[in-house]
Design a protein around this motif. Structure first.
Motif, PDB file in Angstrom:
ATOM      1  N   CYS A 154       0.821  -1.219   0.000  1.00 22.01           N
ATOM      2  CA  CYS A 154       0.000   0.000   0.000  1.00 22.01           C
ATOM      3  C   CYS A 154       0.848   1.259   0.000  1.00 22.01           C
ATOM      4  CB  CYS A 154      -0.923   0.012   1.215  1.00 22.01           C
ATOM      5  SG  CYS A 154      -2.136  -1.321   1.273  1.00 22.01           S
ATOM      6  N   ILE A 155       2.113   1.159   0.390  1.00 19.82           N
ATOM      7  CA  ILE A 155       3.001   2.323   0.372  1.00 19.82           C
ATOM      8  C   ILE A 155       3.194   2.815  -1.060  1.00 19.82           C
ATOM      9  CG2 ILE A 155       5.409   3.012   0.656  1.00 19.82           C
ATOM     10  CD1 ILE A 155       5.555   1.374   3.156  1.00 19.82           C
ATOM     11  N   SER A 156       3.223   1.887  -1.991  1.00 16.75           N
ATOM     12  CA  SER A 156       3.635   2.217  -3.354  1.00 16.75           C
ATOM     13  C   SER A 156       2.441   2.527  -4.245  1.00 16.75           C
ATOM     14  CB  SER A 156       4.421   1.040  -3.953  1.00 16.75           C
ATOM     15  OG  SER A 156       4.722   1.282  -5.307  1.00 16.75           O
ATOM     16  N   ASP A 157       2.499   3.660  -4.935  1.00 14.11           N
ATOM     17  CA  ASP A 157       1.418   3.920  -5.879  1.00 14.11           C
ATOM     18  C   ASP A 157       1.567   3.095  -7.149  1.00 14.11           C
ATOM     19  OD1 ASP A 157       3.547   5.361  -6.807  1.00 14.11           O
ATOM     20  OD2 ASP A 157       2.605   7.326  -6.635  1.00 14.11           O
ATOM     21  N   TRP A 158       2.600   2.258  -7.201  1.00 16.43           N
ATOM     22  CA  TRP A 158       2.690   1.241  -8.252  1.00 16.43           C
ATOM     23  C   TRP A 158       1.985  -0.044  -7.797  1.00 16.43           C
ATOM     24  CZ3 TRP A 158       4.340   3.252 -12.600  1.00 16.43           C
ATOM     25  CH2 TRP A 158       5.229   4.336 -12.561  1.00 16.43           C
ATOM     26  N   GLY A 159       1.658  -0.122  -6.516  1.00 21.21           N
ATOM     27  CA  GLY A 159       1.012  -1.319  -5.989  1.00 21.21           C
ATOM     28  C   GLY A 159      -0.440  -1.378  -6.392  1.00 21.21           C
ATOM     29  N   HIS A 160      -1.057  -2.552  -6.205  1.00 20.11           N
ATOM     30  CA  HIS A 160      -2.435  -2.737  -6.664  1.00 20.11           C
ATOM     31  C   HIS A 160      -3.452  -2.111  -5.723  1.00 20.11           C
ATOM     32  CE1 HIS A 160      -2.122  -6.051  -3.757  1.00 20.11           C
ATOM     33  NE2 HIS A 160      -3.431  -5.946  -3.645  1.00 20.11           N
ATOM     34  N   ASP A 161      -3.028  -1.709  -4.530  1.00 19.44           N
ATOM     35  CA  ASP A 161      -3.971  -1.186  -3.543  1.00 19.44           C
ATOM     36  C   ASP A 161      -3.366   0.009  -2.829  1.00 19.44           C
ATOM     37  OD1 ASP A 161      -6.327  -1.029  -2.206  1.00 19.44           O
ATOM     38  OD2 ASP A 161      -5.901  -2.615  -0.780  1.00 19.44           O
ATOM     39  N   PHE A 162      -2.950   0.987  -3.621  1.00 19.94           N
ATOM     40  CA  PHE A 162      -2.281   2.179  -3.100  1.00 19.94           C
ATOM     41  C   PHE A 162      -3.167   2.925  -2.114  1.00 19.94           C
ATOM     42  CE2 PHE A 162      -1.666   6.868  -3.963  1.00 19.94           C
ATOM     43  CZ  PHE A 162      -0.575   7.010  -3.134  1.00 19.94           C
ATOM     44  N   ARG A 163      -2.591   3.309  -0.971  1.00 19.73           N
ATOM     45  CA  ARG A 163      -3.289   4.121   0.041  1.00 19.73           C
ATOM     46  C   ARG A 163      -2.426   5.353   0.311  1.00 19.73           C
ATOM     47  NH1 ARG A 163      -6.377   0.374   3.403  1.00 19.73           N
ATOM     48  NH2 ARG A 163      -6.580   1.975   5.010  1.00 19.73           N
ATOM     49  N   PRO A 164      -2.887   6.550  -0.069  1.00 21.73           N
ATOM     50  CA  PRO A 164      -2.034   7.734   0.094  1.00 21.73           C
ATOM     51  C   PRO A 164      -1.469   7.894   1.498  1.00 21.73           C
ATOM     52  CG  PRO A 164      -3.979   8.289  -1.185  1.00 21.73           C
ATOM     53  CD  PRO A 164      -4.171   6.882  -0.703  1.00 21.73           C
ATOM     54  N   ASP A 165      -2.263   7.566   2.514  1.00 17.89           N
ATOM     55  CA  ASP A 165      -1.793   7.738   3.886  1.00 17.89           C
ATOM     56  C   ASP A 165      -0.558   6.893   4.184  1.00 17.89           C
ATOM     57  OD1 ASP A 165      -3.664   9.549   5.474  1.00 17.89           O
ATOM     58  OD2 ASP A 165      -5.072   8.254   4.423  1.00 17.89           O
ATOM     59  N   TYR A 166      -0.395   5.785   3.475  1.00 16.08           N
ATOM     60  CA  TYR A 166       0.769   4.931   3.712  1.00 16.08           C
ATOM     61  C   TYR A 166       2.074   5.635   3.348  1.00 16.08           C
ATOM     62  CZ  TYR A 166      -0.556   0.232   5.233  1.00 16.08           C
ATOM     63  OH  TYR A 166      -0.922  -0.855   5.979  1.00 16.08           O
ATOM     64  N   ARG A 167       2.026   6.513   2.341  1.00 15.76           N
ATOM     65  CA  ARG A 167       3.270   7.166   1.928  1.00 15.76           C
ATOM     66  C   ARG A 167       3.789   8.106   3.026  1.00 15.76           C
ATOM     67  NH1 ARG A 167       4.844   6.219  -3.471  1.00 15.76           N
ATOM     68  NH2 ARG A 167       6.543   7.675  -3.176  1.00 15.76           N
ATOM     69  N   ASN A 190       5.587  -6.913  -6.713  1.00 15.30           N
ATOM     70  CA  ASN A 190       6.541  -7.243  -7.766  1.00 15.30           C
ATOM     71  C   ASN A 190       7.809  -6.419  -7.557  1.00 15.30           C
ATOM     72  OD1 ASN A 190       5.933  -4.661  -8.697  1.00 15.30           O
ATOM     73  ND2 ASN A 190       4.521  -5.397 -10.265  1.00 15.30           N
ATOM     74  N   SER A 191       8.755  -6.558  -8.467  1.00 12.59           N
ATOM     75  CA  SER A 191      10.065  -5.934  -8.251  1.00 12.59           C
ATOM     76  C   SER A 191       9.966  -4.423  -8.166  1.00 12.59           C
ATOM     77  CB  SER A 191      11.012  -6.337  -9.394  1.00 12.59           C
ATOM     78  OG  SER A 191      11.257  -7.726  -9.360  1.00 12.59           O
ATOM     79  N   ARG A 192       9.113  -3.815  -8.980  1.00 11.12           N
ATOM     80  CA  ARG A 192       8.979  -2.356  -8.950  1.00 11.12           C
ATOM     81  C   ARG A 192       8.445  -1.896  -7.589  1.00 11.12           C
ATOM     82  NH1 ARG A 192       5.889   0.922 -13.605  1.00 11.12           N
ATOM     83  NH2 ARG A 192       7.964   0.964 -14.479  1.00 11.12           N
ATOM     84  N   VAL A 193       7.454  -2.616  -7.055  1.00 12.86           N
ATOM     85  CA  VAL A 193       6.894  -2.255  -5.757  1.00 12.86           C
ATOM     86  C   VAL A 193       7.918  -2.481  -4.649  1.00 12.86           C
ATOM     87  CG1 VAL A 193       5.079  -2.796  -4.085  1.00 12.86           C
ATOM     88  CG2 VAL A 193       4.532  -2.662  -6.520  1.00 12.86           C
ATOM     89  N   VAL A 194       8.664  -3.582  -4.724  1.00  8.30           N
ATOM     90  CA  VAL A 194       9.714  -3.853  -3.733  1.00  8.30           C
ATOM     91  C   VAL A 194      10.710  -2.701  -3.697  1.00  8.30           C
ATOM     92  CG1 VAL A 194      11.715  -5.316  -3.247  1.00  8.30           C
ATOM     93  CG2 VAL A 194       9.508  -6.358  -3.752  1.00  8.30           C
ATOM     94  N   GLN A 195      11.137  -2.249  -4.878  1.00  7.85           N
ATOM     95  CA  GLN A 195      12.087  -1.143  -4.940  1.00  7.85           C
ATOM     96  C   GLN A 195      11.505   0.119  -4.320  1.00  7.85           C
ATOM     97  OE1 GLN A 195      15.189  -1.263  -6.129  1.00  7.85           O
ATOM     98  NE2 GLN A 195      15.699   0.919  -6.067  1.00  7.85           N
ATOM     99  N   ALA A 341     -13.484 -10.073 -12.758  1.00  4.21           N
ATOM    100  CA  ALA A 341     -12.061 -10.160 -12.439  1.00  4.21           C
ATOM    101  C   ALA A 341     -11.526  -8.869 -11.852  1.00  4.21           C
ATOM    102  CB  ALA A 341     -11.273 -10.492 -13.714  1.00  4.21           C
ATOM    103  N   PRO A 342     -10.646  -8.956 -10.835  1.00  7.77           N
ATOM    104  CA  PRO A 342      -9.896  -7.763 -10.410  1.00  7.77           C
ATOM    105  C   PRO A 342      -9.056  -7.238 -11.568  1.00  7.77           C
ATOM    106  CG  PRO A 342      -9.686  -9.531  -8.809  1.00  7.77           C
ATOM    107  CD  PRO A 342     -10.319 -10.137 -10.025  1.00  7.77           C
ATOM    108  N   SER A 343      -8.528  -6.029 -11.403  1.00  4.71           N
ATOM    109  CA  SER A 343      -7.888  -5.361 -12.539  1.00  4.71           C
ATOM    110  C   SER A 343      -6.447  -5.766 -12.779  1.00  4.71           C
ATOM    111  CB  SER A 343      -7.953  -3.841 -12.349  1.00  4.71           C
ATOM    112  OG  SER A 343      -7.289  -3.472 -11.154  1.00  4.71           O
ATOM    113  N   SER A 344      -5.887  -6.637 -11.947  1.00  2.00           N
ATOM    114  CA  SER A 344      -4.516  -7.074 -12.178  1.00  2.00           C
ATOM    115  C   SER A 344      -4.296  -8.448 -11.572  1.00  2.00           C
ATOM    116  CB  SER A 344      -3.517  -6.089 -11.563  1.00  2.00           C
ATOM    117  OG  SER A 344      -3.453  -6.247 -10.159  1.00  2.00           O
ATOM    118  N   PRO A 345      -3.360  -9.222 -12.137  1.00  2.00           N
ATOM    119  CA  PRO A 345      -3.030 -10.521 -11.544  1.00  2.00           C
ATOM    120  C   PRO A 345      -2.512 -10.387 -10.112  1.00  2.00           C
ATOM    121  CG  PRO A 345      -2.156 -10.385 -13.779  1.00  2.00           C
ATOM    122  CD  PRO A 345      -2.637  -9.003 -13.407  1.00  2.00           C
ATOM    123  N   VAL A 346      -1.851  -9.275  -9.799  1.00  2.00           N
ATOM    124  CA  VAL A 346      -1.327  -9.081  -8.449  1.00  2.00           C
ATOM    125  C   VAL A 346      -2.473  -8.938  -7.453  1.00  2.00           C
ATOM    126  CG1 VAL A 346       0.109  -7.617  -6.996  1.00  2.00           C
ATOM    127  CG2 VAL A 346       0.780  -8.053  -9.358  1.00  2.00           C
TER     128      VAL A 346
END
Length: 730
Positions: A154-167, A190-195, A341-346
């Protein structure tokens, strides 16, 4: 065995209640990183691996060494409830501060002051509550022993469930005293979110592959402040995946009616919208199945009760939106089924990960729908601010001279509905442009620039994820391997269990009686239109001199719509009808009389309407987009109900201005004084003074058009106005 490992193993065995329990690969390495090395760790492991064991064991070991309490940032109330219960079973004293237990806050603060708390659970939103942030948090930070960020994607706005407060956690981490360890956990990165998450954990560090711990537990220590990433294989051997493509909503519901009892144990049926969850739950209950709807609109007490019923296997399923998602803990959940279906495999992997955590087998089936992509498109852009709206919000706050503006007061100054406004404020808060204080929001005065390039890249990533989900539905390869590779898991190999590795394990036939029941459910008509009871805050500042309650004598009576646009049945046909773009000077909107089937459905709404007094006459709204459509409904109602159609209201000048939607104050202002009763209609209305009027329009959104028009008719002498529209937007 080191002293730390021996102590940690003893705690683990107490936690799980087994003398032979041992750590999974990577668990002790994470604990050691936190307890002995006091470093920052990111744990990416499959659901059911035991991430909570890491932070509970680490907490107790740190407490034994004199450390203060752990702060656990957790995103959902359901997840908090599970974590508090799990902590209690492990002998960990855990308490939470959240929006649902305000009556307990004083006791929690007293316990914290007495050092009687091992783990404090808070939501990311709570961290920006002015009282908590300014009065309680500094003292907590001064003695915190461990900071845990759960569901860290949720920290990452590249993640599938981004929450602004997490940043905002990046700022919190920067204030921690030296040597306080930090743990972030997730099953879906995924790798982008991990980074991205690693950069949030330590802005001076990048993910260092030499500091990573693999699934075998190997680690090469580098020292320094690099974030240690502990990442294991994400394969879920217990899950049997499948995709069944059916032609329409009727067939999908018929499949559920035909085969729900065949699915093992109890489980979750996910839908993409609130109305789909409620409609599906109602259909299944009417067929005798023990199910409940669970959405973001469900009352908190009812949610808790439903969660417990599912955990006790007292219901076959909860029919849920993503409100029942991250961290919900039922180890023996037997199945997860998706209607749409959800919008992404993640995101899909995250939801299906609820099943089969402590069972050898669990069934996971996706029933995609043709409407999925339209729903994805809406949610893909909902969390991204537009430059014009962001600048309008900052400008309104600056214009207020430094005094705080509450969200309702700000809503009256910018044309944004409450939910997107609150989301935008969170984004701007994280960016440093605005700040939440007691009494509302202020502009910080810091320069703010719209990062168009970033938002364009995020939008492109969302589109790619959607395409990847379609590829998952259509793949001829292993489905589990596909999901793992979507999460950049290089250990992925064919699972040997899914419908492409073997054959379709699920039945595809539809029971005839089930098809009839599904068709009847989808053909259900009639949705309540609740009358507006209060004028919107701030309307006077927009030139509409009203405030407070709408006088009961000037309110609409409860009305009816044929269906919501989000409904599974008539909603789909109405979405197509109203999907034409806004007309421009060179184009005209598609318009034609209603079809025979549509008119027949409208007549059924009329026949089932339990009004207190039958309307005496019909008046229609002046429609610039669908005049033939509205007129055809009015004429049909007049003929079928043997009611006189008195004609239509008229536009005053150019009529309503601006697009549909917008917040209440702006929408009211756009229709105020924009309708009038012409001389001919006024004369006809005199014959029906003190009688109810049926008011007909094409679609209801904010309901202010109907409210203003109804008030006009009531002031002209109607005893009541009952609105009818073909569609209700939500």
């Amino acid at each position: 065995m080191t002293d730390t490992r021996a102590s940690a193993l003893a705690v683990l065995r107490t936690l799980v209640g087994r003398d032979d329990a041992d750590f999974h690969d990577g668990q002790f390495e994470a604990i050691e990183t936190l307890v002995d090395q006091r470093r920052r760790a990111l744990v990416v492991q499959r659901t059911g691996w035991g991430k909570s064991a890491v932070y509970f064991v680490a907490t107790l070991l740190l407490r034994q060494r004199g450390a203060g309490p752990t702060i656990l940032v957790s995103p959902l109330l359901a997840l908090m409830r599970d974590q508090v219960a799990a902590a209690a079973r492990a002998g960990v004293r855990a308490v939470s501060i959240n929006s649902s237990n305000a009556h307990e806050w004083n006791d929690v603060l007293r316990q914290l002051a007495a050092d009687e708390v091992d783990v404090l659970l808070v939501s990311p939103e709570r961290l920006n509550n002015p009282s908590f942030r300014d009065e309680q948090l500094p003292a907590l930070i001064s003695r915190v022993g461990l900071l845990v960020v759960d569901e860290a994607h949720c920290i990452s706005d590249w993640g599938h469930d981004f929450r602004p407060d997490y940043r905002r956690l990046r700022e919190l981490i920067a204030t921690l005293p030296p040597g306080v360890p930090v743990l972030a956990t997730t099953a879906t990165a995924n790798s982008r979110v991990v980074q991205d998450v690693a950069e949030q954990l330590n802005s001076s560090a990048q993910v260092d592959s030499s500091a990573q711990v693999n699934s075998a537990g190997d680690s090469r220590e580098t020292g320094g402040t690099e974030v240690v990433t502990i990442r294991g294989p994400l394969a879920r051997a217990s899950l049997r995946l499948g995709v069944l493509r059916l032609p329409d909503a009727k067939a999908r519901l018929a499949w559920l009616l035909s085969h729900l009892t065949d699915l093992p144990g109890s489980g979750i049926i996910y839908t993409l919208t609130v109305s789909a969850a409620e409609d599906t739950a109602r259909l299944l209950r009417e067929a005798g199945h023990a199910v409940r709807a669970y959405t973001g609109q469900t009352d908190t007490a009812e949610r808790e009760e439903s969660e417990q019923l599912l955990k006790n296997n007292e219901v076959k399923a909860l029919v849920a939106t993503s409100a029942l998602g991250m961290g919900f803990d039922k180890p023996d959940l037997g199945f997860v089924l998706h209607l749409g279906a959800p919008s992404s495999p993640v995101a899909y992997y995250q939801q299906v990960g609820r099943a089969g955590r402590a069972t050898a087998n669990a069934d996971v089936l996706l029933l995609p729908g043709p409407e999925d992509e339209a729903i994805w498109q809406y949610f893909a852009t909902a969390s991204m601010p537009s430059q014009a709206r962001a600048e309008a919000v900052i400008g309104a706050l600056r214009a207020h001279g430094g005094s705080p503006l509450s969200t309702p007061a700000l809503e009256a100054r910018v044309d944004l509905r409450r939910t997107p406004l609150e989301l935008l404020l969170k984004v701007l808060d994280v960016d440093g442009a605005v700040r939440r204080v007691k009494g509302g929001w202020i502009a910080t005065g810091e320069p703010w620039f719209y990062d168009a390039d970033r938002y364009e890249r995020i939008a492109a990533a969302r589109v790619a994820e959607q395409q990847s989900m379609i590829e998952y539905e259509r793949t001829t390869g292993c489905r589990m391997e596909f999901l793992q590779r979507s999460l950049d898991d290089d250990t992925a190999v064919p699972c040997g269990r899914c419908d492409t590795c073997t054959t379709a394990w699920y039945p595809s036939h539809l029971d005839g009686q089930a098809q009839s029941a599904a068709a009847a459910s989808l053909d259900r008509v009639g949705v309540l239109i609740e009358p507006r009871a209060q004028w919107p805050v701030g309307a006077a500042s927009l030139g509409v001199d009203v405030r407070g309650n709408i006088p009961p004598t000037e309110r609409l009576s409860p009305g009816r719509a044929l269906a919501r646009l989000t409904d599974l049945g008539w909603g789909g046909r109405l979405r197509e009808m109203f999907s034409t773009a806004e007309p421009s000077p060179t184009t005209s909107p598609a318009d034609s009389p209603a079809s025979a089937a549509l008119l027949s459905a409208c007549i059924r709404v009329l026949a089932e309407w339990d009004w207190d007094e039958r309307p005496a006459a019909i008046v229609s709204m002046p429609s610039r987009r669908h005049p033939q459509l509205v007129d055809s409904v009015a004429r049909t109602f007049a003929e079928a109900g043997r009611l006189p159609w008195l004609g239509s209201l008229e536009l005053a000048g150019d009529g309503p201005v601006g697009p549909s939607g917008g917040n209440s104050a702006y929408r009211l202002a756009s229709v105020w004084n924009q309708f009038q009763i012409g001389p001919e209609l006024a004369e006809r209305l005199t014959e029906y003074a003190s009688r109810p009027i049926l008011l007909i329009d094409d679609i209801a959104d904010s309901r202010w058009t109907l409210t203003v028009a109804g008030r006009l008719l009531i002031r002209q002498g109607a005893s009541a106005v009952l609105p009818f529209t073909l569609a209700l937007r939500s």
